[in-house]
Enzyme design. Structure first.
Site, mmCIF file in Angstrom:
data_model
loop_
_atom_site.group_PDB
_atom_site.id
_atom_site.type_symbol
_atom_site.label_atom_id
_atom_site.label_comp_id
_atom_site.label_asym_id
_atom_site.label_seq_id
_atom_site.Cartn_x
_atom_site.Cartn_y
_atom_site.Cartn_z
ATOM 1 N N ARG A 257 0.899 -1.167 0.060
ATOM 2 C CA ARG A 257 0.024 -0.069 0.168
ATOM 3 C C ARG A 257 0.935 1.321 -0.070
ATOM 4 O O ARG A 257 1.584 1.680 0.978
ATOM 5 C CB ARG A 257 -0.967 0.112 1.195
ATOM 6 N N HIS A 261 -3.588 4.602 4.846
ATOM 7 C CA HIS A 261 -4.810 3.678 4.755
ATOM 8 C C HIS A 261 -5.940 4.366 4.029
ATOM 9 O O HIS A 261 -6.504 3.852 3.175
ATOM 10 C CB HIS A 261 -5.161 3.372 6.226
ATOM 11 N N TYR A 270 3.521 5.724 11.432
ATOM 12 C CA TYR A 270 4.043 4.408 11.929
ATOM 13 C C TYR A 270 4.861 3.558 10.960
ATOM 14 O O TYR A 270 5.231 2.555 11.148
ATOM 15 C CB TYR A 270 2.633 3.695 12.067
#
Lengths: 361, 325
Positions: A257, A261, A270
């Protein structure tokens, strides 16, 4: 009694197009120049659609949106292998699959703008609406495969989900059912390595996700998910196997990805920029373009023409999306059941009166 | 016509509908050669085969999830979950998917699914086998909830449930599975969903119940009749959609209402019925609306469940208080 080994298992990995755009001709799926260019065209269209969605969201013209950047090959390879008569059950990060299946681009924007009409899939398309709760649509796909088998229809079913979904009970229950009843279904895992902020290492201690299929009694294969030819080959083989009545397959598309998100997320909190940069080098579009340049004389002019065409298509879809008349709020009652219940009739009337009063005021 | 108990009546309904409609498929745990834990599906596998009477893996959420896909594809799955307490594993499938598939696709996909499950206490069953949490499902927009109270009712309501174009939770009161026998019409026998039944007419107080609780309620009405109190008894039959009109008509006549359910009291369906009566029949009310219900505790294990479940005495006491208010 000496101990003995009663079963041994192996997991295959398939890659046909490497990061440098080199092809293993022994594995080549017999595609002609037009088809190869078609793959690139589709991937570029998805990337363009996606970039536009992110821009629309930033401008307040779209709600929260889940970007699919980096996963274009996994989507194009699998969607192209499907027949229109096959059924699909997507998760929420499959706009590419939906587009290639023929869902009007306008409807995808409509859904992410917060309009149920975006999920009113056209009658001639066997596509389920996307599922927001993770993995919960996997059993639905299994049920459709079961019904297809029951009715003797020559169709296969494909369902899409991410690495996070493999931690859920629905994944287990769905794959277990499919194995027990040998159903015509292909489970396509888009292992993009992140479930919001939680990395793959926190989803599983398994060496691969593909190997989970073995426990359910059918084949699992890991493919380079950024290699459109590997995905296409694996999905096509699995669909043919399903249609032959030889049961399910789990395909783990090893991909990444590249974006956050969703537009409500900030992935820099993160994960490391250098990790993302390393995956950018594996971008599925970059390697396919390299192949096109080497094998088919793809030029900068060809590239610019294609980009312009994609942008025009996306612009037209945005125009269509924004020209859709506003949703009728009373519609929230109309399709809850086949017929309005007395309570819903009353509530619909209350809303209608409130709307009339607002109009008068 | 023959005298059947509730188990036999449901079996007859399933057999009838499977003969009539080749798309009706039964699925559940132990429903094949074993005939289900309560023997409701006994013999059906012999007639219809394992293709249509499907013994599934032990997987409640999976069963309901798979059935949603089957229903959307065009079959008519009828799921058996062994006990209501095991249906909780499938709540996400019911609430997030079955209940909203039609509306979230604006009618493009539908989910004609029936989930049958035994429910309620009083059968001295182990833990988690005596739940009565129908309000969860009534609270979920997009689900219909049906509770039969006699064998003939069970047949007529189940046939309607299977033919309904939307998902139906069909709760079978296990306490009366074999307790009552009555004449059950053979062949086609349909009771429309969404219509309550006035079981006994009376002018002094309305008693509202459903499922197994209808029977102590009827006994209470008999006892009160001996004392000259005429109770009207309503069997709701369908909890969602709720037949408010029948309830209102009755309470406007009697001016008094007692709602009886074995489910926990707080936010039980009785609360909703009481609220509707307050909103729409306040000026007819001669006394506070009263509820006779289970306590706000999990239903106890068999040694003490009788102290939890409403009984005839409690219903009579509540009704007399309301009448004497």
């Amino acid at each position: 009694m000496p101990k003995k080994i009663i079963h041994e298992f192996k997991v295959e990995f398939l890659q046909i197009l490497d990061e440098a755009g080199r092809v293993d001709r022994t594995l080549w799926p017999a595609l002609d120049e037009k088809e190869v260019k078609g793959f690139y065209e589709a991937m570029l269209l998805i990337r363009t659609f996606d970039e536009k969605a992110l821009n629309l969201q930033r401008e307040g013209r779209l709600g929260t949106y889940a970007s699919v950047q980096g996963q274009e090959a996994a989507q194009v390879g699998s969607a192209t292998a499907l027949r229109p008569s096959d059924w699909i059950f997507p998760a929420f990060r499959e706009p590419g699959v939906s587009l290639l299946r023929g869902l009007p681009m306008r409807m995808i924007y409509q859904y992410w703008s917060g309009d149920e009409r975006g999920s009113a899939i056209p009658e001639d398309q066997h596509d389920f609406p996307i599922a927001i709760p993770v993995g919960t649509h996997i059993p639905h796909a299994v049920g459709a495969a079961w019904a297809a088998q029951f009715k003797g229809d020559p169709v296969a079913v494909a369902t899409f989900f991410g690495d996070g979904a493999t931690s859920k009970g629905d994944f287990h229950e769905g794959l277990n059912f499919a194995g027990v009843f040998r159903l015509p279904i292909v489970f396509i895992c888009q292992n993009n390595h992140w479930a919001i902020s939680v990395p793959l290492s926190r989803q599983t201690a398994s060496a691969t996700l593909a190997q989970k299929a073995i426990a359910y009694g059918f084949e699992g294969i890991q493919v380079d998910g950024n290699d459109v030819f590997a995905v296409y080959t694996a999905v096509k083989n699995a669909l043919e196997k399903a249609r032959r009545g030889e049961g399910p397959t789990l395909i783990e598309c090893f991909t990444y990805r590249l974006s956050d998100h969703t537009t409500a997320d900030d992935a820099s909190r993160y994960r490391k920029a250098e990790d993302v940069a390393a995956w950018r080098k594996k971008d599925p579009l970059v390697r396919l373009r390299a192949l096109l340049e080497r094998e088919y004389g793809w030029s900068e002019a060809d590239e610019q023409t294609l980009r312009r065409q994609a942008q025009e298509r996306v612009a037209a879809a945005v125009h269509e999306f924004e020209a859709v008349p506003p949703a009728n709020p009373e519609a929230m009652f109309d399709t809850l059941f086949a017929n309005l219940t007395p309570d819903l009739l009353r509530q619909k009337e209350q809303l209608r009166k409130r709307l009339q009063k607002k109009e008068r005021d | 016509m023959s005298k059947l108990n509730l188990v036999q009546a449901i079996n007859q309904a399933l057999r009838h509908e499977m003969e009539k409609n080749p798309d009706v498929v039964l699925m559940g745990e132990d429903i094949g050669p074993d005939g289900g834990v309560f023997r409701v599906t006994e013999g059906l596998i012999d007639t219809f085969g394992a293709r249509r009477v499907v013994d599934t893996p032990l997987s409640e959420s999976g069963i309901v999830g798979v059935a949603i896909g089957m229903a959307a594809y065009g079959l008519r799955p009828v799921v058996e979950i062994q006990f209501m307490g095991f249906l909780y594993a499938a709540m996400e499938q019911l609430i997030s998917h079955a209940a909203r598939l039609r509306t979230r696709t604006r009618g493009r996909y539908t989910c004609p699914l029936v989930v049958r499950t035994p429910y309620g206490g009083g059968i001295h069953a182990p833990e988690h086998h005596s739940e009565s949490t129908e309000a969860f499902f009534v609270h979920t927009p997009g689900l219909k909830v049906v509770v039969p109270s006699t064998p003939a009712e069970a047949k007529g309501l189940l046939l309607s449930a299977i033919r309904d174009p939307d998902p139906v939770i069909f709760l079978e009161p296990s306490k009366i599975y074999r307790a009552i026998k009555e004449e059950v019409p053979e062949g086609e026998y349909l009771i429309p969903l969404g219509e309550a039944r006035v079981v006994a007419e009376g002018k002094d107080v309305t008693l509202i119940a459903w499922g197994a609780m209808l029977h102590p309620t009827l006994k209470a009405a008999d006892q009160m009749a001996e004392k000259g109190i005429e109770a009207e008894v309503i069997d709701l039959r369908t909890l969602s959609p709720l037949d408010s009109a029948t309830i209102l008509r009755s309470v406007e006549k009697t001016g008094r209402a007692v709602i009886i359910h074995e489910a926990p009291r707080t936010c039980g369906l009785g609360a909703e019925i009481a609220a509707r009566l307050c909103e729409e029949a306040l000026l007819s009310l001669e006394a506070p609306i009263t509820r006779v219900t289970g306590f706000d505790t999990p239903i106890p294990l068999p040694k003490t469940e009788k102290y939890y479940l409403p009984d005839v005495d409690q219903i009579v006491e509540a009704a007399e208080q309301v009448v004497g208010f």
